[in-house]
Design a protein around this motif. Structure first.
Motif, mmCIF file in Angstrom:
data_model
loop_
_atom_site.group_PDB
_atom_site.id
_atom_site.type_symbol
_atom_site.label_atom_id
_atom_site.label_comp_id
_atom_site.label_asym_id
_atom_site.label_seq_id
_atom_site.Cartn_x
_atom_site.Cartn_y
_atom_site.Cartn_z
ATOM 1 N N ARG A 1 -12.456 13.747 -12.741
ATOM 2 C CA ARG A 1 -11.975 14.660 -11.707
ATOM 3 C C ARG A 1 -12.235 14.066 -10.322
ATOM 4 O O ARG A 1 -12.698 14.745 -9.405
ATOM 5 C CB ARG A 1 -12.634 16.035 -11.821
ATOM 6 N N THR A 2 -11.900 12.802 -10.178
ATOM 7 C CA THR A 2 -12.111 12.099 -8.906
ATOM 8 C C THR A 2 -10.785 11.548 -8.425
ATOM 9 O O THR A 2 -9.999 11.026 -9.220
ATOM 10 C CB THR A 2 -13.118 10.955 -9.093
ATOM 11 N N ASP A 3 -10.557 11.650 -7.125
ATOM 12 C CA ASP A 3 -9.339 11.136 -6.507
ATOM 13 C C ASP A 3 -9.635 9.866 -5.736
ATOM 14 O O ASP A 3 -10.612 9.788 -4.999
ATOM 15 C CB ASP A 3 -8.752 12.171 -5.552
ATOM 16 N N TYR A 4 -8.746 8.917 -5.879
ATOM 17 C CA TYR A 4 -8.822 7.666 -5.133
ATOM 18 C C TYR A 4 -7.517 7.512 -4.363
ATOM 19 O O TYR A 4 -6.431 7.562 -4.951
ATOM 20 C CB TYR A 4 -9.025 6.480 -6.067
ATOM 21 N N TRP A 5 -7.654 7.322 -3.048
ATOM 22 C CA TRP A 5 -6.496 7.278 -2.167
ATOM 23 C C TRP A 5 -6.282 5.880 -1.597
ATOM 24 O O TRP A 5 -7.233 5.156 -1.304
ATOM 25 C CB TRP A 5 -6.692 8.239 -0.999
ATOM 26 N N GLY A 6 -5.017 5.563 -1.392
ATOM 27 C CA GLY A 6 -4.686 4.358 -0.667
ATOM 28 C C GLY A 6 -4.556 4.660 0.817
ATOM 29 O O GLY A 6 -4.733 5.793 1.259
ATOM 30 N N GLN A 7 -4.231 3.624 1.570
ATOM 31 C CA GLN A 7 -4.091 3.762 3.027
ATOM 32 C C GLN A 7 -2.715 4.255 3.437
ATOM 33 O O GLN A 7 -2.522 4.677 4.577
ATOM 34 C CB GLN A 7 -4.375 2.421 3.704
ATOM 35 N N GLY A 8 -1.772 4.177 2.536
ATOM 36 C CA GLY A 8 -0.440 4.661 2.842
ATOM 37 C C GLY A 8 0.507 3.549 3.259
ATOM 38 O O GLY A 8 0.093 2.466 3.678
ATOM 39 N N ASP B 1 -3.829 10.652 -13.620
ATOM 40 C CA ASP B 1 -2.604 11.251 -13.133
ATOM 41 C C ASP B 1 -2.317 10.625 -11.766
ATOM 42 O O ASP B 1 -3.226 10.485 -10.940
ATOM 43 C CB ASP B 1 -2.752 12.761 -12.978
ATOM 44 N N MET B 2 -1.070 10.270 -11.548
ATOM 45 C CA MET B 2 -0.693 9.575 -10.317
ATOM 46 C C MET B 2 0.180 10.492 -9.466
ATOM 47 O O MET B 2 1.184 11.032 -9.926
ATOM 48 C CB MET B 2 0.061 8.289 -10.646
ATOM 49 N N HIS B 3 -0.224 10.642 -8.212
ATOM 50 C CA HIS B 3 0.481 11.540 -7.297
ATOM 51 C C HIS B 3 0.939 10.768 -6.065
ATOM 52 O O HIS B 3 0.201 9.950 -5.538
ATOM 53 C CB HIS B 3 -0.451 12.666 -6.828
ATOM 54 N N TRP B 4 2.132 11.109 -5.612
ATOM 55 C CA TRP B 4 2.633 10.613 -4.337
ATOM 56 C C TRP B 4 2.665 11.769 -3.348
ATOM 57 O O TRP B 4 3.204 12.839 -3.658
ATOM 58 C CB TRP B 4 4.027 10.021 -4.468
ATOM 59 N N ASP C 1 12.826 12.362 5.765
ATOM 60 C CA ASP C 1 11.917 11.706 4.822
ATOM 61 C C ASP C 1 10.947 10.765 5.526
ATOM 62 O O ASP C 1 10.059 10.184 4.886
ATOM 63 C CB ASP C 1 12.713 10.918 3.774
ATOM 64 N N THR C 2 11.121 10.589 6.814
ATOM 65 C CA THR C 2 10.232 9.714 7.575
ATOM 66 C C THR C 2 8.806 10.244 7.532
ATOM 67 O O THR C 2 8.550 11.407 7.884
ATOM 68 C CB THR C 2 10.704 9.614 9.035
ATOM 69 N N ALA C 3 7.888 9.395 7.080
ATOM 70 C CA ALA C 3 6.496 9.802 6.927
ATOM 71 C C ALA C 3 5.688 8.608 6.432
ATOM 72 O O ALA C 3 6.260 7.576 6.054
ATOM 73 C CB ALA C 3 6.369 10.940 5.917
ATOM 74 N N VAL C 4 4.381 8.775 6.445
ATOM 75 C CA VAL C 4 3.505 7.860 5.716
ATOM 76 C C VAL C 4 3.403 8.387 4.287
ATOM 77 O O VAL C 4 3.103 9.564 4.074
ATOM 78 C CB VAL C 4 2.114 7.780 6.364
ATOM 79 N N TYR C 5 3.663 7.519 3.336
ATOM 80 C CA TYR C 5 3.600 7.898 1.927
ATOM 81 C C TYR C 5 2.292 7.365 1.339
ATOM 82 O O TYR C 5 1.977 6.172 1.481
ATOM 83 C CB TYR C 5 4.807 7.344 1.182
ATOM 84 N N LEU C 6 1.570 8.264 0.700
ATOM 85 C CA LEU C 6 0.241 7.928 0.169
ATOM 86 C C LEU C 6 0.183 8.168 -1.338
ATOM 87 O O LEU C 6 0.813 9.102 -1.851
ATOM 88 C CB LEU C 6 -0.826 8.785 0.846
ATOM 89 N N CYS C 7 -0.585 7.330 -1.983
ATOM 90 C CA CYS C 7 -0.772 7.445 -3.422
ATOM 91 C C CYS C 7 -2.173 7.979 -3.710
ATOM 92 O O CYS C 7 -3.158 7.516 -3.113
ATOM 93 C CB CYS C 7 -0.580 6.073 -4.060
ATOM 94 N N ASP C 8 -2.229 8.918 -4.626
ATOM 95 C CA ASP C 8 -3.504 9.485 -5.092
ATOM 96 C C ASP C 8 -3.625 9.206 -6.585
ATOM 97 O O ASP C 8 -2.845 9.745 -7.380
ATOM 98 C CB ASP C 8 -3.516 10.989 -4.815
#
Length: 115
Positions: free
Chosen positions: A101-108, A31-34, A87-94
């Motif tokens: 049941r493990t999450d992997y995150w990017g740097q944004g 599952d991909m989350h922003w 909407d200004t922010a750092v956007y990160l992908c999970d």
């Protein structure tokens, strides 16, 4: 597992950006989350696309954002239209491995909306 976001930048209000989230393994069972995080604020969920293709959005996207995925390219996308200063922010992908049941995150990637 490596997760790399790209596509951020600076735009004027009303502008558009397309963010990409490239994953180093097959995302078929992910599952991909922003998420996004503005300075001084908590991280908040923006949009989700499940491994089955179901899409969910935070209310603040108000139909402006579209989440998608390409399981061949192992990449998720976030098309953002009619961007506003809030909407200004750092956007990160999970990238969430459903079975492990493990999450992997990017740097944004930074998104800045200003006139």
């Amino acid at each position: 597992v490596r997760v790399v976001e790209s596509g951020g930048g600076s735009v004027q209000p009303g502008g558009s950006l397309r963010l990409s989230c490239a994953v180093s393994v097959s995302i078929k069972s992910y599952d991909m989350h922003w998420y996004r995080q503005a300075p001084g604020s908590q991280r908040e969920l923006v949009a989700t696309i499940t491994r089955g293709g179901t899409m969910n959005y935070a209310s603040f996207t108000k139909g402006r954002f579209i989440v998608s995925r390409d399981n061949v390219e192992n990449t998720a996308y976030l098309q953002m239209n009619n961007l506003q200063p809030e909407d200004t922010a750092v956007y990160l992908c999970d990238a969430q491995d459903y079975w492990a049941r493990t999450d992997y995150w990017g740097q944004g990637t930074q998104v800045t909306v200003s006139s």
